[in-house]
Design a protein around this motif. Structure first.
Motif, PDB file in Angstrom:
ATOM      1  N   GLU A 606       0.938  -1.233  -0.464  1.00 36.91           N
ATOM      2  CA  GLU A 606      -0.416   0.128   0.442  1.00 36.91           C
ATOM      3  C   GLU A 606       0.920   1.435   0.042  1.00 36.91           C
ATOM      4  N   ASN A 664      -4.399   4.858  -1.522  1.00 33.16           N
ATOM      5  CA  ASN A 664      -5.779   5.565  -1.530  1.00 33.16           C
ATOM      6  C   ASN A 664      -6.348   6.604  -2.481  1.00 33.16           C
ATOM      7  N   GLU A 696      -7.939   2.400  -3.544  1.00 31.64           N
ATOM      8  CA  GLU A 696      -9.027   1.842  -2.333  1.00 31.64           C
ATOM      9  C   GLU A 696      -9.822   3.112  -1.921  1.00 31.64           C
ATOM     10  N   ASP A 726     -11.682   0.053   2.350  1.00 32.75           N
ATOM     11  CA  ASP A 726     -10.378   0.326   2.760  1.00 32.75           C
ATOM     12  C   ASP A 726     -11.876   0.261   4.433  1.00 32.75           C
ATOM     13  N   LYS A 747     -11.449  -3.993   2.887  1.00 28.74           N
ATOM     14  CA  LYS A 747     -10.029  -4.244   4.032  1.00 28.74           C
ATOM     15  C   LYS A 747     -10.937  -3.861   5.802  1.00 28.74           C
TER      16      LYS A 747
HETATM   17 MG    MG Z   1      -6.111   2.809   3.194  1.00 29.04          MG
END
Ligand code: MG
Ligand code: C2E
Ligand code: MG
Length: 827
Positions: A606, A664, A696, A726, A747
């Motif tokens: 990530e 993200n 995400e 996320d 997640k």
């Molecule tokens: Mg994240």
């Protein structure tokens, strides 16, 4: 001819000449001469006309015969005086034979050579018209002052310099003064200082002729010091030259109306807060069934934004179908309003989401009435009755409460503060926030281990609770930070004494098997309404005060003061520095490995943003990313992150490590019309295999978007890019909707992972989420894995990938490359 007759009877003028009879006859006054027997010897033409008498019937006749007894009696005193030798006058009523007139008369004695009265000259002026006007004026004045004095509304006349000239009974009563007391005062003396400038300005405009009158709501002071909310209506009276004479003010006491308005406002606020935090979906409509509001759950369940839905017919938003036959079901609210009754639909009906998928719902519809009982709208309350709902409810509870202490967590805090503020307003009291933080709690963990750290935290909560007398709300804000809401406070001093009690008690806190802890605590206090009127700002101010308390030394409390604006200042500083950070090359990406739950091999990374300058971290992502989002800077920064991450992944790909990288994406970025184009360009430009990129997103971004969002998700998916949700479990938990969104992975949020090995409920729910997600063919990743036990649990529960400090902290690309290389060699 008449002139001739008259001349004969009149005495000659002193110089021996005759009277200039044509002038006397035509004079506007009624002129006559009466001899010593009160017989008419002469009456001029005006007089004769006034009496309406033939002159022949007049001359030689006695006054009393001509004018009647009544007139004679009225004027007799003055007449007698004249016959006694004294000039006399008379003013009063007289009758001209037809109607009552009003006259002013002069009686002048006429003496003979020996000085005896031989007659009387009478001169009368008919002043009836003037007298009528005078009477009318007097009467209207009387009426005005009567109305003024006894008006139910307060009235005052005010001198242009501001002091009172006249005040009526109502205004005296309203302000609690006697008349003479009030007359000694001026406007400024009874006006709230904050309202004075506006009032003064309007008075000035009146005097300057810029306006005719004005209306103003302002606060006056009662003699007792209490505030009287008043509605003033002011105008200016000028004389005929335009010079200002006085202001006329009407004053109405609207305290009660104000109180109602405030109460209403508070009720609304309370209703609003309740609606926003309630677990059910709520839709309200007007009587014609046009939408007036949707709460957040209703938005999520229908797929409609409140703003978009506003004013549309209910059937556009809330479509029901029969679960068995699939036929449309008539809207229950329509029947509820038509028949003015409550209508419940228990199960067996499906609500169709805007994007076409159905959820079984239970609903209840009812008309809304005004106080007279008229239907003024409708309300529809419904909830999801699918099996996932039960799970979702539990998840909501878990995300709202802290499993270690059982306290509500920060997600609940906002609603709590709002409620406390509403209560404080209702009782006209203050409220306070105490932001409490244990200094260096990390040392406790480091010295005695996490299990003991947890015990200490629980004991801290028990001790704080012990000091609270009533309905104070305690929540765990963060690891070792707590927020205490005091919903009613007599004075700020109460908050201070509670802070002192807490400090004293926590300093002595001890746990059986541990050596002396000597905990040191800092407390920041903010007071409503003194420091802020809104929940968010009040919390920020308490936090600011906390930092001030910490800076001051440890174990103490501080009240917020306006000079502590470091926080806002800090945000501005961050924003300013952030504007230059990209150009100065201060931003970089770190990569945190994701490992395969079975083999432990690194299977992804990530990308996480870092801000370094002069060799050290400048701000943490949780500090600067919110600022970037608020200021819009997240757009250029996010674009940079995406490009950077794609190039990095492409480099690794070329080095033989086909490692998927996740990025993200913030809501602002995702909602931008050009987002897809940027993504497409970056993929083209970097030459990265789109399958090696993952975005995400958060639940909220996906759930609350309309058709456009779903369309965008599909296009991204078709481009070959993976999508994951996320922080799963912290938003609106809608597992049943997940099927309808093209999402590859979930997640699970750190908050769940943290407690899986210590809290049975969390463990159960986490297992259920994982099982359900797998049923929906979604991959499940757990983030924030810190201990081997957590990793074991998650692996056994069915997580396919794990991420967390246990497997590697976020690190520069080169460091990750080394790990990849090492793994490659060992393999
Ligand atoms: Mg994240
Ligand atoms: P996130 O996307 O949930 O990222 C995971 C965060 O958890 C990271 O914090 C990571 O350092 C931290 N973390 C990872 N493993 C553990 C662990 O075992 N224990 C604990 N306690 N924490 C762990 P970080 O890097 O501070 O980032 C915070 C948040 O900032 C991210 O949460 C993400 O929402 C946001 N963010 C970071 N980089 C970006 C970015 O490039 N763009 C956008 N829009 N947001 C970003
Ligand atoms: Mg996360």
């Amino acid at each position: 001819m008449r002139t001739h007759e008259s001349a004969q009877v009149l005495p000659t003028l002193p110089d021996g000449s005759d009277w200039p009879m044509h002038i006397v006859d035509g004079a506007p006054a009624l002129l006559a001469y009466l001899d010593h027997e009160q017989r008419f010897r002469y009456a001029n033409q005006t007089h004769r006309a006034w009496l309406g008498l033939d002159p022949r019937r007049l001359l030689g006749r006695r006054l009393i015969e001509v004018v009647g007894q009544r007139n004679h009696r009225l004027a007799s005193a003055a007449l007698e005086q004249a016959y006694a030798g004294q000039p006399a006058s008379y003013e009063g009523e007289l009758y001209d034979g037809r109607k009552r007139r009003y006259a002013h008369g002069n009686f002048q004695p006429d003496f003979d050579a020996e000085g005896r009265v031989r007659g009387v000259f009478t001169a009368l002026v008919d002043i009836t018209e003037r007298r009528t006007l005078e009477l009318q004026l007097h009467e209207s004045e009387q009426r005005f002052f009567g109305a003024f004095q006894h008006a139910a509304i307060g009235m005052t006349l005010i001198h242009p310099d501001g002091h009172f000239l006249r005040v009526n009974a109502a205004v005296c009563q309203m302000l609690g003064y006697r008349e003479e007391e009030l007359l000694a005062l001026d406007i400024a003396a009874i006006t709230h200082p904050d309202d004075l400038p506006a009032d003064r300005e309007l008075l000035r405009q009146l005097l300057a002729g810029q306006r005719e009158s004005y209306q103003l709501e302002k606060r006056n002071f009662h003699q007792s010091g209490r505030v009287v909310h008043s509605q003033i209506s002011m105008s200016l009276v000028r004389d005929e030259h335009g010079t200002p004479l006085y202001f006329v003010a009407q004053v109405q006491d609207i305290s009660q109306r104000k109180a109602f308005e405030e109460a209403l406002h508070r009720e609304r606020e309370l209703a609003e807060v309740t609606l926003r935090s309630i677990g059910d979906a709520v839709i309200t409509t007007d009587p014609q069934l046009h939408i007036t509001s949707l709460n957040p759950i209703a938005e999520a369940m229908t797929g409609w934004h409140g703003a978009e839905a506003l004013g549309r017919p209910i059937e556009d938003i809330f479509q029901l179908f029969d679960a068995q036959r699939g036929q449309a079901v008539a809207n229950p609210l329509r029947a509820a309003i038509e028949h003015n009754t409550i209508v419940d639909l228990a199960g067996k009906t499906l609500l169709r989401h805007r994007h076409g998928f159905d959820t079984p719902v239970e609903d209840s519809s009812a008309p809304i009435h005004d106080h007279a009982g008229n239907v003024i709208g409708g309300v529809l309350v419904f909830h999801d009755v699918s099996e996932t709902r039960a799970l979702a409810l539990k998840m909501i509870h878990l995300t709202q409460h802290d499993t270690l202490t059982g306290l509500p967590n920060r997600s609940q805090l906002h609603a709590h503060i709002e409620q406390a503020l509403a209560a404080a307003v209702r009782r006209q009291q203050r409220a306070a926030l105490l932001y409490l933080d244990i200094d260096h709690f990390k040392h406790v963990n480091d010295l005695y281990g996490h299990a003991n750290g947890d015990r200490v935290l629980r004991e801290i909560v028990a001790q704080i609770r012990h000091c609270l007398p009533g309905d104070e709300l305690l929540s765990r804000y963060d690891g070792d930070a707590f927020v205490l809401v005091l919903p009613h406070l007599e004075s700020a001093g109460d908050a201070a004494s509670l802070a002192q009690t807490l400090l004293a008690r926590l300093a002595q806190l001890r746990l059986g098997n541990l050596p002396e802890l000597a905990l040191r605590v800092s407390i920041g206090i903010s007071v409503y309404p003194d420091d802020a009127l809104e929940a968010e700002l009040l919390l920020q101010n308490a936090e600011t005060a906390l930092y001030a308390a910490k800076a001051q030394g440890q174990h103490g409390y501080r009240f917020f003061t306006a000079s502590m604006h470091e926080r806002a200042h800090a945000r501005r500083q961050i924003e300013m520095a952030l504007r230059q950070a990209l150009a100065r090359d201060e931003l970089s990406l770190h990569y945190q490995p994701k490992v395969d739950a079975g083999s432990g091999a690194i299977v992804g990374a990530e990308a996480l943003l870092r801000w370094h300058a002069e060799g050290r971290e400048r701000y943490a992502p949780n500090q600067f990313i919110p600022v970037a989002e608020d200021s819009g800077l997240i757009l250029p920064i996010g674009a940079w992150v995406l490009r950077q991450a794609c190039h990095q992944a492409r480099t690794w790909q070329q080095q033989g490590h086909a490692l998927p990288v996740s990025v993200n994406v913030s809501p602002l970025q995702f909602q931008h019309a050009d987002f897809y184009r940027w993504l497409d360009e970056v993929l083209d430009e970097s030459g990265l295999d789109p399958g090696l990129l993952e975005l995400e997103l958060t639940e909220r971004m996906v759930m609350s978007g309309g058709d456009a969002t779903t369309g965008l998700l599909r296009r991204i998916r078709q481009r070959g890019v993976r999508l994951s949700l996320d922080d799963f479990g912290t938003g609106y938990c809608s597992l049943s909707y997940l099927t309808h969104f093209p999402i590859d992975a979930l997640k699970i949020d750190r908050a769940f992972v943290r407690d899986v090995t210590t809290d049975a409920d969390t463990a159960t729910i986490t297992r259920a989420i994982i099982a359900m997600a797998r049923n929906l063919q979604k991959q499940v990743i757990a983030e924030g894995v810190e201990t081997a036990e957590q990793g074991d649990f998650l692996r056994r529960a069915g997580c396919s990938q794990l991420q967390g400090f246990l497997y590697g902290e976020p690190m520069p690309a080169a460091a990750l490359e080394r790990r990849l290389g090492a793994a490659g060699r060992t393999r």
